[in-house]
Design a protein around this motif. Structure first.
Motif, PDB file in Angstrom:
ATOM      1  N   ASP A  33       0.795  -1.150  -0.212  1.00  0.00           N
ATOM      2  CA  ASP A  33      -0.064   0.035   0.022  1.00  0.00           C
ATOM      3  C   ASP A  33       0.764   1.255  -0.018  1.00  0.00           C
ATOM      4  N   SER A  34       0.553   2.104  -0.943  1.00  0.00           N
ATOM      5  CA  SER A  34       1.748   3.410  -1.059  1.00  0.00           C
ATOM      6  C   SER A  34       1.942   4.125   0.182  1.00  0.00           C
ATOM      7  N   GLU A  35       0.986   4.374   0.893  1.00  0.00           N
ATOM      8  CA  GLU A  35       1.380   5.301   2.100  1.00  0.00           C
ATOM      9  C   GLU A  35       2.056   4.300   3.197  1.00  0.00           C
ATOM     10  N   THR A  78      -1.448  10.637   3.648  1.00  0.00           N
ATOM     11  CA  THR A  78      -2.386  11.470   2.613  1.00  0.00           C
ATOM     12  C   THR A  78      -3.310  10.539   2.099  1.00  0.00           C
ATOM     13  N   ALA A  79      -4.523  11.351   1.708  1.00  0.00           N
ATOM     14  CA  ALA A  79      -5.390  10.799   0.915  1.00  0.00           C
ATOM     15  C   ALA A  79      -6.170  11.858  -0.143  1.00  0.00           C
ATOM     16  N   GLY A 108     -10.489  11.026  -3.388  1.00  0.00           N
ATOM     17  CA  GLY A 108     -11.438  10.478  -4.350  1.00  0.00           C
ATOM     18  C   GLY A 108     -12.076  10.951  -5.249  1.00  0.00           C
ATOM     19  N   ILE A 129     -11.686  -0.936  -4.547  1.00  0.00           N
ATOM     20  CA  ILE A 129     -10.873   0.305  -3.880  1.00  0.00           C
ATOM     21  C   ILE A 129     -11.076   1.537  -4.427  1.00  0.00           C
ATOM     22  N   SER A 139     -12.272   4.799  -2.068  1.00  0.00           N
ATOM     23  CA  SER A 139     -11.353   6.064  -1.836  1.00  0.00           C
ATOM     24  C   SER A 139     -12.368   7.229  -1.984  1.00  0.00           C
ATOM     25  N   ASN A 160     -11.316   3.525   2.373  1.00  0.00           N
ATOM     26  CA  ASN A 160     -10.172   3.179   2.183  1.00  0.00           C
ATOM     27  C   ASN A 160      -9.163   3.912   3.150  1.00  0.00           C
ATOM     28  N   LYS A 161      -9.031   5.053   3.297  1.00  0.00           N
ATOM     29  CA  LYS A 161      -8.278   5.907   4.311  1.00  0.00           C
ATOM     30  C   LYS A 161      -8.618   5.329   5.772  1.00  0.00           C
ATOM     31  N   GLU A 164      -6.734   2.036   6.187  1.00  0.00           N
ATOM     32  CA  GLU A 164      -5.284   2.572   5.927  1.00  0.00           C
ATOM     33  C   GLU A 164      -4.641   2.986   7.416  1.00  0.00           C
TER      34      GLU A 164
HETATM   35  C1  LIG Z   1      -2.535   3.676  -4.133  1.00  0.00           C
HETATM   36  C2  LIG Z   1      -3.063   3.442  -3.066  1.00  0.00           C
HETATM   37  O1  LIG Z   1      -2.102   3.363  -2.175  1.00  0.00           O
HETATM   38  C3  LIG Z   1      -4.373   3.482  -2.509  1.00  0.00           C
HETATM   39  O2  LIG Z   1      -4.637   2.768  -1.443  1.00  0.00           O
HETATM   40  C4  LIG Z   1      -4.615   4.815  -2.476  1.00  0.00           C
HETATM   41  O3  LIG Z   1      -4.226   5.232  -1.321  1.00  0.00           O
HETATM   42  C5  LIG Z   1      -6.121   5.324  -2.830  1.00  0.00           C
HETATM   43  O4  LIG Z   1      -5.967   6.793  -2.721  1.00  0.00           O
HETATM   44  P1  LIG Z   1      -6.774   7.391  -1.756  1.00  0.00           P
HETATM   45  O5  LIG Z   1      -6.041   8.288  -0.952  1.00  0.00           O
HETATM   46  O6  LIG Z   1      -7.840   8.129  -2.625  1.00  0.00           O
HETATM   47  O7  LIG Z   1      -7.570   6.460  -0.850  1.00  0.00           O
END
Ligand SMILES: CC(=O)[C@@H](O)[C@H](O)COP(=O)(O)O
Ligand SMILES: NC(=O)C1=CN([C@@H]2O[C@H](COP(=O)(O)OP(=O)(O)OC[C@H]3O[C@@H](n4cnc5c(N)ncnc54)[C@H](OP(=O)(O)O)[C@@H]3O)[C@@H](O)[C@H]2O)C=CC1
Ligand SMILES: [Mn+2]
Length: 352
Positions: free
Chosen positions: A131-133, A151-152, A155, A183, A187, A192-193, A196
């Motif tokens: 997951d990128s973050e 960060t977010a 969406g 996902i 978003s 999703n956040k 996360e």
């Molecule tokens: C690419 C990635 O890691 C996704 O989980 C991303 O976080 C989605 O973007 P949002 O910040 O809109 O949830």
């Protein structure tokens, strides 16, 4: 370098296909097995192009189960990228048969965090976030951390005032990332956040987690240290970067050599609007309640599917989730409890 063997769970999806692109550019990684779902055409193409020895899907396979595929391949690395609760099950299966899980499926930590981490520890499996973050935080995390920030994007709904009548095609038009449907909807609700935040809590064991809307997706996360230092992770929003890091860690073998500009537009941060994203504010408070976390995920899966089928409106996704979670509580003693709670939450969400 010795060749590393890889199995991809979810090979025909957004993460799966980008993993194949990354492996194409790396020298010493070989995909030895893939699992996919309904996309037989793409599955066949991948099997042929990469000479995949073992493959499993309901529509095309040469083994009887994912377990058999993992037993036969015993890969160095499993990319866990099947979405949803089924991805939780397959992540647990992976933890029994590999040395490293490159974890894209966040639901394993949301629905079963303590149990999943224990399973990985028991089997000596390295858990590396995709997951990128989380990949960002993982790369800048150290000792004496006070707080982390993820960060977010906000969406597809971030530029709309009235979100009630947005259609699936509006919502699937993500402003930054190109991802699977589930996902992408998450978003927009920022579910999703919330996932996360929980994922970060499980991975880094820090409960002070801030979230800010950041339109360009160039800052992925930050770590605030006790001595006043803030480390920020900055780079283009491209999943091939975290995927490659999870494959090659602790080395950096992937070449990309493009970086975003240090211009002010790449450093804009805004507060999250509580009225627009109610499920996010509800979900991020659940870090200490595993039963409700399971319900949060299950209800979201049901609600997102109903929304994509045109059966409910966009804003009703959050209502279904919150209503379901309010009805679920209790201790989670084992995996059996997780399955039971998931089932119960789905029933409640379906009857909303
Ligand atoms: C690419 C990635 O890691 C996704 O989980 C991303 O976080 C989605 O973007 P949002 O910040 O809109 O949830
Ligand atoms: N995409 C991204 O950029 C990011 C994704 N993630 C997470 O990674 C995971 C994967 O996301 P993403 O790649 O976008 O999803 P996609 O929908 O694009 O891909 C899902 C993959 O899983 C397969 N699959 C789905 N259900 C089953 C099943 N029952 N049995 C076997 N295979 C199945 C699909 O097969 P088929 O298509 O053949 O049916 C496909 O290969 C999710 O948990 C998501 O939250 C995390 C961060 C970023
Ligand atoms: Mn993410």
């Amino acid at each position: 370098m010795d060749e590393k063997t890889v199995v991809i769970l979810g090979a025909t999806g957004s993460i799966g296909t980008q993993t194949l692109d990354v492996i194409n550019k790396l020298n010493s990684y070989k995909v030895v097995g893939i699992v996919f779902g309904k996309n037989k055409l793409l599955g066949e193409k991948i099997i042929k192009q990469y000479s995949i020895k073992y493959y499993f899907s309901k529509r095309l396979s040469n083994v009887s189960s994912i377990t058999e595929l993992l037993e036969k391949t015993r890969p160095d690395i499993v990319i866990s990228a099947i979405p949803g609760f089924y991805g939780v099950v397959t992540s647990f299966e992976a933890a029994k048969h590999t040395k490293r899980i490159a974890l894209a499926n966040k639901e394993a930590l949301v629905c079963a965090g303590p149990f999943f981490k224990k399973e990985c520890e028991k089997n000596n499996v390295e858990l590396i976030p995709v997951d990128s973050e989380h990949s960002a935080i993982f790369q800048i995390f150290g000792k004496n951390v006070e707080k982390i920030l993820i960060t977010a994007s906000g969406g597809a709904v971030r530029n709309y005032k009235n979100i009630e009548n947005l259609t699936p095609s509006d919502i699937l038009n993500h402003p930054v990332w190109n991802m699977g449907q589930k996902i992408t909807v998450d978003s927009s609700t920022m579910v999703n956040k919330a996932f996360e935040v929980i994922e970060a809590y499980e991975l880094f064991e820090v409960d002070n987690i801030e979230v800010l809307i950041h339109p360009t997706g160039t800052v992925h996360g930050a770590v605030f240290y006790k001595d006043g230092v803030v480390k920020i992770h900055f780079g283009f929003p491209d999943m091939k970067i975290p995927i490659s890091y999870a494959l090659t860690y602790p080395n950096r073998c992937y070449t990309y050599s493009k970086w975003p500009k240090f211009s002010s537009k790449n450093f804009i941060f805004e507060k999250v609007d509580e009225k627009k994203y109610p499920a996010f504010f509800y979900g991020k408070k659940l870090i200490n309640n595993l039963a409700k976390r399971i319900a949060f995920n299950a209800a979201d899966e049901i609600a997102v599917e109903k929304f994509l089928q045109g059966k409910i409106k966009f804003h009703e996704i959050s209502k279904i989730i919150i209503n379901t979670c309010e009805k679920i509580d209790g201790n989670v003693r084992d995996l059996n409890d997780i399955f039971e709670l998931d089932k119960l939450a789905r029933k409640i969400a379906n009857n909303f």
